[in-house]
Design a protein around this motif. Structure first.
Motif, PDB file in Angstrom:
ATOM      1  N   ARG A 292       2.065  49.242 -44.402  1.00  0.00           N
ATOM      2  CA  ARG A 292       1.209  48.068 -44.648  1.00  0.00           C
ATOM      3  C   ARG A 292       0.198  48.426 -45.733  1.00  0.00           C
ATOM      4  O   ARG A 292      -0.999  48.575 -45.498  1.00  0.00           O
ATOM      5  CB  ARG A 292       0.533  47.616 -43.361  1.00  0.00           C
ATOM      6  N   ARG A 409      -0.567  40.724 -45.587  1.00  0.00           N
ATOM      7  CA  ARG A 409       0.781  40.654 -44.996  1.00  0.00           C
ATOM      8  C   ARG A 409       1.769  41.561 -45.708  1.00  0.00           C
ATOM      9  O   ARG A 409       2.886  41.760 -45.219  1.00  0.00           O
ATOM     10  CB  ARG A 409       1.302  39.215 -45.066  1.00  0.00           C
ATOM     11  N   TYR A 410       1.384  42.079 -46.858  1.00  0.00           N
ATOM     12  CA  TYR A 410       2.321  42.854 -47.656  1.00  0.00           C
ATOM     13  C   TYR A 410       2.700  44.177 -46.986  1.00  0.00           C
ATOM     14  O   TYR A 410       1.833  44.935 -46.543  1.00  0.00           O
ATOM     15  CB  TYR A 410       1.719  43.167 -49.043  1.00  0.00           C
ATOM     16  N   ARG A 411       3.976  44.414 -46.883  1.00  0.00           N
ATOM     17  CA  ARG A 411       4.525  45.694 -46.413  1.00  0.00           C
ATOM     18  C   ARG A 411       5.434  46.235 -47.486  1.00  0.00           C
ATOM     19  O   ARG A 411       6.094  45.474 -48.192  1.00  0.00           O
ATOM     20  CB  ARG A 411       5.322  45.525 -45.116  1.00  0.00           C
ATOM     21  N   SER A 414       8.902  44.957 -47.913  1.00  0.00           N
ATOM     22  CA  SER A 414       9.114  43.606 -48.452  1.00  0.00           C
ATOM     23  C   SER A 414       9.249  43.590 -49.953  1.00  0.00           C
ATOM     24  O   SER A 414       9.571  42.582 -50.544  1.00  0.00           O
ATOM     25  CB  SER A 414       7.951  42.693 -48.038  1.00  0.00           C
TER      26      SER A 414
END
Length: 417
Positions: A292, A409-411, A414
């Motif tokens: 994350r 929200r960025y992982r 992704s």
């Protein structure tokens, strides 16, 4: 057990097994030491000539316009030509501008306008070379080693940023400003030769199959791509907030004189943030395992602002250095994740242009921060200009990512490029 802890926390050095990256890493680290002498010498010289922190803040503006123009254009060129050749050409210009600083110091010209002009020329070279250099790294090490390579780069340049200002403080403390300026600039000119050699030894790095143009349309295409990626936009925005509102370096010469009696104190102030970055880098084995990365980036930016805020109230040199070092450790974490997110998220055909935007934000933000701090110090005092900016940056960065949560929200999983 010991080996497990070392692997978990110690800095990842695997990218150094790649010869081209290793040469670039060595050249950048050594040349950055010399550059840090200049980075201290220029504001010290400006304050000595004018006795005014506002003029010191104007050094940031002198670099801002060429940074914005040539950072964006240089990134477009880096996507259109051989990146090694472009890096060599911009390095020659950087070398010439540093030599100009040396000559004016030897001749004792004592012109604030000339200083502003030479800083502007130096920034043109920096604005072209930096995005080019960063766009080269993914080609050298590959995606899997990007966090490790970025951590190595930031840690070693931070180490130079520790030793460089301390050496500058020693030079000015023992020799005085007038005699010390030519020495500081001269070492920078000499050490830059090593970086030039490392660049010369790089392999050719031509553009990919989708060669970009070098005109305005290419720049616009890169900005249009950026506008469609909220993750990258937010990562740029919170860094801009942190640097504009919470960068106190324009105040270092004044604080050194008024609170700590001058001398070597200015070197400690300029090196304190980098000291924390080095410590953070040497214990950074965990950075590549964080998924994350958006949350980690946000937390690091908030920690930077809070540490800067508290350091503005400290009236003991050791405490200011300690708090600035904490800010520096947070800044290393945020810098690594910002760069890694960009290099992973964006395709190679946009790397140069987005690195141009990146360097415009990363290097332009502190220059605006210099102007803000210098302008606020006169009417409102050094403490408010320093501490107030730090706390404001932390609050505003948190509010922005809560209002637009794409970065949170960025992982890393992704990012499919």
């Amino acid at each position: 057990m010991t080996q497990s802890l070392t692997k978990r926390w110690a800095i990842d050095v695997r990218p150094l097994s790649i010869p081209a990256y290793r040469r670039m890493w060595v050249g950048n680290a050594v040349s950055f030491f010399g550059f840090q002498l200049t980075a201290v010498a220029v504001p010290v010289e400006m304050f000595a000539i004018t006795d005014d922190s506002f003029w010191v803040g104007l050094l940031g503006i002198a670099g801002l316009v060429p940074l914005m123009v040539f950072g964006l254009w240089g990134g477009a060129v880096a996507d259109a030509v051989d990146r090694r050749r472009l890096l060599l050409a911009s390095s020659v210009l950087m070398w010439a501008s540093t030599a100009g600083l040396l000559v004016q110091a030897v001749l004792r010209v004592e012109s604030p306008t000339l200083l502003l002009g030479l800083v502007a020329v130096q920034t043109v070279a920096f604005a072209i070379s930096s995005p080019t250099r960063q766009a080269i790294i993914p080609r050298l090490v590959g995606r899997d080693l990007l966090p490790a390579a970025n951590t190595l780069s930031h840690t070693t340049t931070s180490a130079s940023a520790v030793v460089g200002p301390l050496a500058a403080g020693l030079i000015f403390g023992t020799m005085g400003t007038e005699a010390g300026l030519p020495v500081a600039y001269g070492v920078d000119v000499l050490f830059f030769a090593i970086s030039f050699w490392a660049t010369y030894r790089l392999p050719p790095i031509p553009p990919g199959e989708e060669r970009a143009s070098m005109g305005l349309r290419s720049v616009v295409d890169g900005i249009r791509y950026l506008a469609t990626t909220p993750v990258l936009l937010l990562s740029f925005a919170i860094d801009l907030i942190a640097m504009v509102l919470a960068m106190p370096r324009a105040l270092f010469p004044q604080v050194s004189e008024e609170r700590f009696g001058g001398g070597g104190a200015v070197g400690w102030l300029y090196s304190a943030i980098a000291i924390g970055a080095v410590v953070g880098g040497l214990t950074s084995g965990w950075i590549g395992r964080v998924r994350r990365q958006g949350v980690a980036l946000t937390a690091a930016v908030i920690a930077w602002g809070v540490a800067i805020g508290f350091s503005g109230f400290a009236d003991q040199l050791w405490l200011v250095v300690l708090l600035l070092a904490c800010a520096g450790a947070a800044d290393l974490v945020s810098a690594v994740y910002r760069q890694s997110i960009l290099q992973t998220y964006a395709p190679d055909k946009y790397q140069g242009r987005l690195q141009g935007v990146f360097i415009t934000v990363v290097a332009g933000g502190p220059r605006l921060g210099d102007l803000r701090a210098g302008a606020m110090a006169g009417p409102w005092g050094v403490t408010l200009a320093w501490a107030g900016g730090g706390f404001a940056a932390a609050i505003l960065a948190l509010a922005l990512v809560l209002a637009f949560p794409a970065l949170l929200r960025y992982r890393i999983s992704s990012a499919d490029g």
